[in-house]
Write a protein that holds these residues in place. Sequence first.
Motif, PDB file in Angstrom:
ATOM      1  N   GLU A  61      37.391  37.716  47.361  1.00 32.27           N
ATOM      2  CA  GLU A  61      36.011  39.297  48.666  1.00 32.27           C
ATOM      3  C   GLU A  61      36.691  39.732  48.462  1.00 32.27           C
ATOM      4  N   THR A  62      37.883  39.654  49.392  1.00 34.68           N
ATOM      5  CA  THR A  62      38.775  40.397  50.228  1.00 34.68           C
ATOM      6  C   THR A  62      39.899  41.445  48.789  1.00 34.68           C
ATOM      7  N   VAL A  63      40.292  40.734  48.640  1.00 38.57           N
ATOM      8  CA  VAL A  63      40.943  41.275  46.971  1.00 38.57           C
ATOM      9  C   VAL A  63      40.779  42.364  46.319  1.00 38.57           C
ATOM     10  N   LEU A  64      39.137  41.650  45.375  1.00 39.69           N
ATOM     11  CA  LEU A  64      38.435  41.788  44.795  1.00 39.69           C
ATOM     12  C   LEU A  64      37.572  42.663  45.158  1.00 39.69           C
ATOM     13  N   GLU A  65      37.564  42.857  46.075  1.00 42.07           N
ATOM     14  CA  GLU A  65      35.960  43.630  46.931  1.00 42.07           C
ATOM     15  C   GLU A  65      35.012  43.753  46.284  1.00 42.07           C
ATOM     16  N   HIS A  66      34.505  42.705  46.503  1.00 41.80           N
ATOM     17  CA  HIS A  66      33.344  41.828  45.634  1.00 41.80           C
ATOM     18  C   HIS A  66      32.544  40.593  45.910  1.00 41.80           C
ATOM     19  N   GLU A  67      31.616  40.119  45.687  1.00 41.21           N
ATOM     20  CA  GLU A  67      31.405  38.880  46.161  1.00 41.21           C
ATOM     21  C   GLU A  67      30.529  38.141  44.727  1.00 41.21           C
ATOM     22  N   GLU A  68      30.676  38.635  43.964  1.00 36.47           N
ATOM     23  CA  GLU A  68      29.891  38.263  42.507  1.00 36.47           C
ATOM     24  C   GLU A  68      30.620  37.523  41.798  1.00 36.47           C
ATOM     25  N   PHE A  69      30.622  36.482  42.096  1.00 37.39           N
ATOM     26  CA  PHE A  69      31.341  35.535  41.604  1.00 37.39           C
ATOM     27  C   PHE A  69      30.816  33.801  41.896  1.00 37.39           C
ATOM     28  N   GLY A  70      30.930  32.824  41.192  1.00 39.02           N
ATOM     29  CA  GLY A  70      30.138  31.649  41.665  1.00 39.02           C
ATOM     30  C   GLY A  70      31.618  31.212  41.276  1.00 39.02           C
ATOM     31  N   PRO A  71      31.895  29.556  42.365  1.00 41.23           N
ATOM     32  CA  PRO A  71      32.722  28.659  42.185  1.00 41.23           C
ATOM     33  C   PRO A  71      33.753  28.733  41.088  1.00 41.23           C
ATOM     34  N   ASP A  72      32.820  28.372  39.281  1.00 38.63           N
ATOM     35  CA  ASP A  72      33.691  27.860  38.541  1.00 38.63           C
ATOM     36  C   ASP A  72      33.834  29.339  38.004  1.00 38.63           C
ATOM     37  N   ALA A  73      33.597  30.777  37.638  1.00 34.96           N
ATOM     38  CA  ALA A  73      34.281  32.000  37.204  1.00 34.96           C
ATOM     39  C   ALA A  73      35.295  32.271  37.261  1.00 34.96           C
ATOM     40  N   ASP A  74      36.347  32.782  35.993  1.00 30.32           N
ATOM     41  CA  ASP A  74      37.035  32.899  36.339  1.00 30.32           C
ATOM     42  C   ASP A  74      37.911  34.415  36.960  1.00 30.32           C
ATOM     43  N   PHE A  75      39.239  34.147  37.683  1.00 28.59           N
ATOM     44  CA  PHE A  75      39.054  35.412  38.202  1.00 28.59           C
ATOM     45  C   PHE A  75      39.528  36.340  37.825  1.00 28.59           C
ATOM     46  N   PHE A  76      40.339  36.370  36.339  1.00 25.52           N
ATOM     47  CA  PHE A  76      40.543  37.453  35.835  1.00 25.52           C
ATOM     48  C   PHE A  76      39.164  37.900  35.111  1.00 25.52           C
ATOM     49  N   ALA A  77      38.062  37.628  34.911  1.00 27.74           N
ATOM     50  CA  ALA A  77      36.964  37.635  34.654  1.00 27.74           C
ATOM     51  C   ALA A  77      36.201  38.150  35.109  1.00 27.74           C
TER      52      ALA A  77
END
Length: 85
Positions: free
Chosen positions: A21-37
Amino acid sequence: MTEQVEPVVEDLQLMVRAAWETVLEHEEFGPDADFFAVGGNSFLVAKVMAGLSREVGARLPMRLFFALPTVRGVGQAITEYLEQR
């Protein structure tokens, strides 16, 4: 003498999520979302792993991130790595 307590998987997943959340500057991902996606890149991986290394008190190899670049996967990889130390 102070005994070091290893973080449990759930705690590590919370740490991983907070770092993302800190580095991406958002919270819009689930536990199985690919970091690069969800907007990540290799530079941000380095920032995440440096921060997590500080939090767990151990140098974490970058390879732990790339095995399965999801919150769940990275949390599990770190747990297994710490258990083997």
